[in-house]
Design an enzyme around this catalytic site. Structure first.
Site, short mmCIF file in Angstrom:
data_model
loop_
_atom_site.label_atom_id
_atom_site.label_comp_id
_atom_site.label_asym_id
_atom_site.label_seq_id
_atom_site.Cartn_x
_atom_site.Cartn_y
_atom_site.Cartn_z
N LYS A 149 -2.04 3.01 -12.60
CA LYS A 149 -1.67 3.35 -11.22
C LYS A 149 -2.35 2.36 -10.29
O LYS A 149 -3.57 2.24 -10.28
CB LYS A 149 -2.10 4.79 -10.90
CG LYS A 149 -1.80 5.18 -9.45
CD LYS A 149 -1.97 6.68 -9.23
CE LYS A 149 -1.72 7.05 -7.79
NZ LYS A 149 -1.79 8.50 -7.54
N ASP B 199 -1.95 17.87 -2.02
CA ASP B 199 -0.59 17.32 -2.13
C ASP B 199 0.08 18.00 -3.33
O ASP B 199 0.69 17.35 -4.17
CB ASP B 199 -0.64 15.80 -2.31
CG ASP B 199 0.62 15.10 -1.84
OD1 ASP B 199 1.50 15.76 -1.24
OD2 ASP B 199 0.75 13.88 -2.07
#
Ligand SMILES: Nc1ncnc2c1ncn2[C@@H]1O[C@H](COP(=O)(O)OP(=O)(O)OP(=O)(O)O)[C@@H](O)[C@H]1O
Ligand SMILES: [Mg+2]
Length: 437
Positions: A124, A229
């Site tokens: 990532k 989130d």
């Protein structure tokens, strides 16, 4: 920007040294003066050799020359930082080849990579600030006032923080990817062979899954954390047959494909990802973040599975009372203690918040449109209408020479993947997959 590892194999050991020198010089200089690059890299061939490498690096876009700066100098690009991170993973033998990109988010790129044995992993790459420079004017004003508040620095901070949370959660037994390594603005983790909830059209037991997700929010709270989130993009659903024998029988039936209605012989387990924005239950806005995570699950279950819980809540005030209960380790405190300064965290939080605002209402995220308002050019020059040093148009210095046959230390070479389509297609299981998501 896309990571293109092709140029890696053409870099010499000297080039890597010079690239590292530019990185070191960047700690104190927005634009690293050429003489400083020369003195940090201390190449045997002297200034001439360093300039040769500078040209080579600029040619492939790993550093960028600032032509109208007060002095002659270079800046590391995101591409350069990507390469340095990959180089580190390669020398740790953690990454051997780079496969396909499976996600281009607004805040990150997600790539499938593999180690020398072919084991797949996820890289990532945080890219905070990718979209904000035109859409969120307040962002640049905010950061301009802060020393060292460049987007590259914030992306590194986001990666460090995400890795710290992933480790803490893993240690506590939460189902999250295995944190494998971290370098600069990137993290390396295990690949979870699962689909995001967003892509699932139906599940065998919506009420059961809903209860499990709410329990997960409450378990995080008990450890002092709010995900921040908690949406259908950040929950991956792992499927496992409850009865492997019955499953083998069903697999033999030719009609059973991914889009068929779900079978009852499947147990789905949520795996949580994406942690840079996690906040403490003691945060000033904790209640808002907590309520937003809960509302996100409720809204998604109603829209997608037409499931509405008969129970109200859970409520923040109740969850707050459970923090640290039964000896639950405070993970918020553990991560805070791992060396993030208050100022740095404030910068990161502001940047993430503004990124989230730019992304629009939860659940409305559309990767295609997210991409369209991203301008490739903005990576290399994020300050095109400002008048300070880093605001000058950046041009690559492409006066490099060719014919460079040397190759750097083969132990740290990263290979381009062959066509690794198989890397990017998790096993299609029994859940019905939604079209067009
Ligand atoms: N370890 C993993 N295993 C499998 N898939 C993953 C993994 N990590 C990320 N992904 C995939 O990549 C997507 C984006 O990852 P993540 O949520 O960590 O990044 P992000 O910064 O939130 O990106 P975005 O800006 O799109 O929200 C996920 O929705 C998931 O599909
Ligand atoms: Mg995400």
């Amino acid at each position: 920007m896309k990571l293109d590892s092709k140029a890696m194999r053409h870099l010499t050991a000297e080039d890597w040294r010079v690239l590292t020198a530019v990185e070191i010089g960047s700690k104190n200089h927005e634009v690293v003066p050429t003489p400083l690059i020369e003195s940090i890299s201390k190449l045997r061939g002297g200034a001439g050799r360093v300039r040769h490498s500078i040209s080579a690096l600029a040619k492939v876009g790993l550093i960028a020359r600032l032509k109208e700066a007060r002095y002659d100098g270079y800046r590391l690009t995101y591409g350069g930082l990507d390469y340095l991170a990959l180089h580190t993973y390669a020398s740790q033998k953690a990454v051997y080849s780079v496969g396909n990109q499976i996600g281009v988010g607004k805040e990150s790129d997600i790539l499938v990579v593999a180690d020398a044995a072919g084991a797949q992993r996820i890289l990532k790459i945080h890219r905070l600030g990718r979209i904000s420079f035109r859409t969120v004017k307040a962002n640049r004003d905010y950061l301009r006032r802060r020393q060292g508040g460049s987007w590259m620095y914030l992306s590194r901070l986001a990666a460090e923080r995400e890795y710290a949370f992933m480790r803490a959660l893993k240690e506590e037994g939460f189902l999250v990817p295995d944190p494998l390594s971290q370098s600069r603005h990137t993290i390396l983790m295990s690949l979870v062979d699962a689909f995001p909830l967003r892509q699932i059209a139906s599940v065998p037991d919506p009420a059961g899954l809903y209860a499990e997700l709410i329990a997960l929010i409450l378990r995080l709270a008990k450890h002092g954390l709010i995900h921040g989130d908690f949406n259908e993009f950040n929950i991956l659903l792992k499927e496992e047959p409850i009865d492997p024998d019955a499953d083998a029988e069903e697999q033999k039936q030719p009609s059973r494909k991914g889009k068929e209605p779900p079978t009852n012989n499947v147990k789905v387990t949520p795996v949580l990802i994406d942690f840079p924005q996690m906040v403490s239950m003691d945060h000033a806005n904790a209640e808002m973040y907590f309520d937003r995570d809960v509302a996100c699950v409720k809204r998604f279950f109603e829209r997608r599975f037409h499931f509405v819980s008969t129970q109200p809540g859970p409520f923040f005030r109740d969850a707050k009372k459970t923090v640290g209960r039964d000896g639950a380790r405070r993970l918020d405190a553990a991560v805070e203690a791992s060396g993030f300064s208050k100022k740095a965290l404030k910068d990161l939080e502001a940047a993430i918040r503004e990124q989230q605002e730019a992304r629009g209402p939860e659940g409305e995220q559309d990767p295609a449109s997210a991409d369209s308002d991203y301008d490739e050019d903005e990576d290399e020059d994020d300050d095109d209408d400002d008048d300070d040093d880093d605001g000058q148009p950046v041009n690559q210095d492409d006066d490099g020479e060719d014919g460079r046959g040397e190759s750097y230390d083969e132990h740290s070479e990263v290979n381009e993947g062959t066509n690794r389509d198989d890397l990017t297609t998790p096993n299609i299981g029994r859940l019905a997959i939604k079209d067009g998501t």
